[in-house]
Scaffold this motif. Structure first.
Motif, PDB file in Angstrom:
ATOM      1  N   VAL A 167      12.583 -31.975 -21.230  1.00 53.57           N
ATOM      2  CA  VAL A 167      11.803 -32.891 -20.397  1.00 53.57           C
ATOM      3  C   VAL A 167      12.290 -32.808 -18.948  1.00 53.57           C
ATOM      4  N   ASN A 168      11.366 -32.595 -18.023  1.00 53.40           N
ATOM      5  CA  ASN A 168      11.662 -32.626 -16.593  1.00 53.40           C
ATOM      6  C   ASN A 168      10.751 -33.646 -15.930  1.00 53.40           C
TER       7      ASN A 168
ATOM      8  N   ALA B  13       2.143 -38.852 -15.014  1.00 51.26           N
ATOM      9  CA  ALA B  13       1.576 -38.481 -16.298  1.00 51.26           C
ATOM     10  C   ALA B  13       2.566 -37.592 -17.038  1.00 51.26           C
ATOM     11  N   ILE B  14       2.306 -37.361 -18.320  1.00 52.04           N
ATOM     12  CA  ILE B  14       3.173 -36.526 -19.145  1.00 52.04           C
ATOM     13  C   ILE B  14       2.334 -35.398 -19.718  1.00 52.04           C
ATOM     14  N   GLN B  15       2.822 -34.163 -19.583  1.00 52.10           N
ATOM     15  CA  GLN B  15       2.050 -33.007 -20.021  1.00 52.10           C
ATOM     16  C   GLN B  15       2.922 -32.054 -20.824  1.00 52.10           C
TER      17      GLN B  15
ATOM     18  N   GLY C 187      -0.052 -24.984 -16.482  1.00 53.33           N
ATOM     19  CA  GLY C 187       0.492 -24.890 -17.828  1.00 53.33           C
ATOM     20  C   GLY C 187       1.992 -24.733 -17.881  1.00 53.33           C
ATOM     21  N   THR C 188       2.613 -24.373 -16.745  1.00 49.29           N
ATOM     22  CA  THR C 188       4.065 -24.209 -16.725  1.00 49.29           C
ATOM     23  C   THR C 188       4.754 -25.517 -16.356  1.00 49.29           C
ATOM     24  N   ASP C 189       6.046 -25.573 -16.664  1.00 51.72           N
ATOM     25  CA  ASP C 189       6.839 -26.743 -16.285  1.00 51.72           C
ATOM     26  C   ASP C 189       6.945 -26.866 -14.768  1.00 51.72           C
TER      27      ASP C 189
ATOM     28  N   THR D 279       3.826 -34.716 -12.356  1.00 56.08           N
ATOM     29  CA  THR D 279       3.627 -34.878 -13.788  1.00 56.08           C
ATOM     30  C   THR D 279       4.921 -34.550 -14.516  1.00 56.08           C
ATOM     31  N   ALA D 280       5.293 -35.383 -15.470  1.00 56.82           N
ATOM     32  CA  ALA D 280       6.469 -35.095 -16.278  1.00 56.82           C
ATOM     33  C   ALA D 280       6.148 -33.955 -17.236  1.00 56.82           C
TER      34      ALA D 280
END
Length: 248
Positions: free
Chosen positions: A159-160, A171-173, A212-214, A222-223
């Protein structure tokens, strides 16, 4: 629920204190962390000397070893009650893309997963990192969800969280790991006696950082939550490799 909390920044780091406060609202916690900053320790274990463990006034255990040492020790003899989950963090700075190869934060979570427990690594993306409470709140939400609806047994979560105030929770993705350019060259200097010394250069800038990448997620407030696995086997490469080996 009993959660083991650890990190690679050391037991005195602000991130682990805030994380412990937040998760103690939903679970019993035990903290076992390095006695000093061990960033970049990756999955190293201390094998050639014994480990020493002390306990601080707030109940945190601190170990003169690596993050992986801390988790291994906690799960194989130190704690009287076995944890149900391992949470590593909150790291001061990102663990994005190929950072995970070197990260002690991620390695500690990986050790927990390797030893059979659900595991989460958490990092706050900021220089300097400030809004630890934001990352702590997101971690709590992920922990609660994981407790109610477990993921496959071979999964750990990286998680970043963008360094934003808690009242602007991102938001979280779900994401995949991006990829950096190679790191900058070593920095050569001299010690007071004129002998050369070297510093590892800064990490490279993001190379694979599209949607789509971190990298892309945190850049867009976005987290990022990336599923990872301990098994590094390139499974679809086994048959082609065998064909290649047959030609030896």
């Amino acid at each position: 629920m009993h959660i083991l909390i650890t990190n690679d920044d050391g037991y005195l780091a602000p991130g682990i204190k805030i994380l412990a406060q937040e998760l103690s609202q939903v679970a019993e916690i035990s903290v076992v962390a390095p006695d000093r900053n061990k960033s970049g320790a990756s999955n190293s274990l201390t094998l050639m000397r014994p480990l020493r463990v002390e306990q601080s006034a707030d109940g945190f255990y601190y170990v003169d070893g690596t993050p992986t040492d801390c988790v291994h020790l906690a799960l194989s003899g130190l704690l009287d009650q076995a944890p149900d989950m391992v949470v590593s963090g909150i790291n001061a700075g990102p663990n994005l893309g190929d950072d995970v190869l070197y990260s002690g934060t991620v390695a500690a979570a990986m050790e927990g997963r390797y030893l059979g427990l659900p595991a989460i690594a958490v990092s706050l993306v900021g220089k300097p990192a400030r809004h630890y409470q934001t990352a702590a709140q997101i971690t709590r939400r992920v922990v609660e969800r994981l407790a109610l609806n477990p993921l496959p047994d071979d999964t750990l979560l990286n998680v970043n969280v963008p360094d934003l105030p808690p009242d602007k929770l991102p938001a979280i993705q779900a994401t995949r790991l991006g990829f950096r350019h190679k790191s900058e060259p070593m920095v050569r200097q001299s010690d007071p006696h004129g002998r050369p010394i070297y510093w590892v250069g800064p990490p490279g800038e993001a190379q694979d950082a599209g949607p789509g990448t971190d990298f892309y997620a945190v850049e867009h407030a976005t987290a990022s939550v990336t599923p990872m696995q301990v098994d590094l086997t390139r499974h679809h490469g086994i048959e082609p490799l065998q064909q290649w080996l047959d030609q030896l």
